[in-house]
Design an enzyme around this catalytic site. Structure first.
Site, PDB file in Angstrom:
ATOM      1  N   TYR A 161      46.255  45.102  37.914  1.00  0.00           N
ATOM      2  CA  TYR A 161      45.646  44.415  36.776  1.00  0.00           C
ATOM      3  C   TYR A 161      44.980  45.410  35.836  1.00  0.00           C
ATOM      4  O   TYR A 161      45.095  45.304  34.611  1.00  0.00           O
ATOM      5  CB  TYR A 161      44.634  43.397  37.292  1.00  0.00           C
ATOM      6  N   SER A 205      40.442  42.433  28.553  1.00  0.00           N
ATOM      7  CA  SER A 205      39.525  42.368  29.689  1.00  0.00           C
ATOM      8  C   SER A 205      38.583  43.560  29.647  1.00  0.00           C
ATOM      9  O   SER A 205      38.936  44.623  29.101  1.00  0.00           O
ATOM     10  CB  SER A 205      40.301  42.376  31.010  1.00  0.00           C
TER      11      SER A 205
END
Length: 460
Positions: free
Chosen positions: A156, A143
């Site tokens: 996250y 990511s």
């Protein structure tokens, strides 16, 4: 992808929706047999049927990446079936929204178990299988948040930084292993259901920040690295720019990222109850599709004249109700509204729509006495006022109080002239005067709310 670079088969983990589903379908289009893995059997069967329409074999394995033995069995079986040209694509991940200290510990742990330890299990099993068969290609979906930090997604962010670090270490360790490739694909904002299926204690869902790409864009990136291996491939073209800003101008980045995240990375506040989303167990719309789960009805505005104005906002270390209690105490109006010098009277029921408080503005002895009336009030989240100060005119003021968790919130104000001579001043000039004043007003409002809240917690 040519016949020479096409994998003999692919195991796609996290294939029931989003990036995993798009990748499985893209590989099937290219004639690659697939094994689909995730926690949801019904969703996987639908995706498998979609893959079979392209004339390839597609089988299903139900597993949770937190189960190391299940992961090892799935990877080992795929390696037995497809040999040294197996591709393992790991796309399984979960998200939780909330301030770090307010995300429940079990949710934080579950996010890390799935995203970090799940990746550890997949990577360990893949490398072991590649050693046994003589080769293979592992593609891990990372990511942009594995290289930068943002508020409200600490679990996250932590997990993706760990994933990026793990993959880079493994890439270094395997660089001399013949036939073994390890790649990292880093999306930015991607339009998938993960945002609506995430855990949240913010009273709202997340949303993909712009520029938004599709799951199919990520799938294409996976196909490209399978055909031409590389260490890292970003999907959204602006990712490197954001990373550069994070590393080279951290002060500017830190100042901008929170208001940008609230504006572009979070959906409107809906009063969504705190919930674990799909962190603890699967949660899908129609099986095998990327249809989002039904969203709570969002509050509507009767007048959006201030919606497109610049807003100032401030994080307050107190519940939304504590801020509302200050707003609802009309006698406190002059303590936080910049320019108000005193309050003369407060009508009963303030701030119910139609009620007024009477005040004076200015500095003694040059005072103007007038009133402020409530147009809309939705406790504890929304207040619209008409502030009068004739002969200067009237202004419409919109105040939003958005919970960030049980013990914090974000307060914002948008304001502009609505009638009178103030409208003769050009909008940019008006806002240049209004924004600094409202920034100070929010500071005062926040300090009062935080002080009251601390007093409630500690007692007299």
């Amino acid at each position: 992808m040519t016949a020479a670079t096409r994998p003999s088969g692919a195991l796609v983990i996290g294939a029931s929706s989003g990036i995993g589903r798009a990748t499985a379908l893209r590989l099937a289009e290219l004639g690659v047999p697939v094994v689909l893995a995730s926690r949801s059997a019904s969703a996987l069967e639908v995706v498998a049927d979609e893959c079979r329409l392209h004339g390839v074999t597609a089988s299903v394995v139900v597993l949770d990446v937190r189960d190391r033995e299940a992961v090892d069995a799935a990877v080992s079986a795929a390696a037995d079936d497809f040999g040294r040209d197996l591709a393992v694509v790991h796309a399984a991940a979960v998200v939780a929204y909330g301030l770090f200290e307010e995300v429940p510990a079990d949710l934080m742990t579950s996010v890390l178990d799935t995203n970090v330890l799940g990746t550890v299990s997949v990577t360990r099993s893949a490398l072991s299988a590649f050693r046994r068969t003589g080769g293979g290609h592992l593609v891990v979906i990372g990511s942009l948040l594995g290289e930068i930090a943002v508020p409200y997604m600490s679990a996250y962010v932590l997990s993706k930084w760990a994933v990026h670090g793990l993959v880079r270490s493994v890439q270094i360790e395997t660089r001399d292993r013949e036939g073994v490739e390890v790649s990292l694909v880093a999306p930015g904002g991607i339009d998938t259901p993960v945002y609506r299926r995430a855990a949240s204690v913010l009273g709202r869902h997340g949303k993909p920040p712009p520029p938004v790409a599709t799951a199919e864009d990520v799938a294409d990136a996976v196909v490209r690295v399978l055909a031409r291996p590389r260490r890292l491939r970003h999907v959204v073209v602006t990712n490197p720019v954001v990373v550069a800003g994070f590393r080279m101008a951290p002060g500017v980045y830190d100042r901008l990222v929170t208001p940008l995240m609230r504006t572009f990375g979070l959906a409107e506040w809906t009063g969504l109850p705190a919930n674990p989303g799909n962190v603890l167990e699967p949660r899908h719309g129609p099986p095998g599709t990327d249809a989002p789960d039904p969203a709570p009805e969002e509050p509507t505005m009767t007048d959006d004249t201030t919606r497109h104005l610049p807003r100032v906002s401030r994080s307050v270390a107190a519940p939304a109700q504590a801020v509302w209690d200050v707003l609802a105490d009309g006698w406190q109006y002059a303590t936080w509204v910049v320019g108000a010098s005193r309050v003369r009277a407060v009508e009963e029921g303030w701030p119910a729509p139609g009620t007024r408080l009477h005040h004076s503005v200015g500095v003694w002895p040059a005072l103007l006495s007038d009133s402020t009336s409530s147009q809309e009030a939705r406790e504890p989240a929304h207040l619209v006022l008409t502030a009068r100060g004739w002969p200067l005119g009237e202004a419409r003021v919109e105040i939003e109080v958005v919970p960030d968790g049980p013990q914090s919130c974000t307060v914002s104000i948008a304001e502009d002239a609505s009638s009178g001579p103030g409208l003769l001043v050009p909008l940019p000039v008006r806002q240049a005067m209004i924004l600094p004043r409202n920034r100070e007003a929010l500071r005062r409002l926040g300090l009062i709310a935080e002080g009251r809240h601390r007093q409630e917690l500690t007692g007299p």
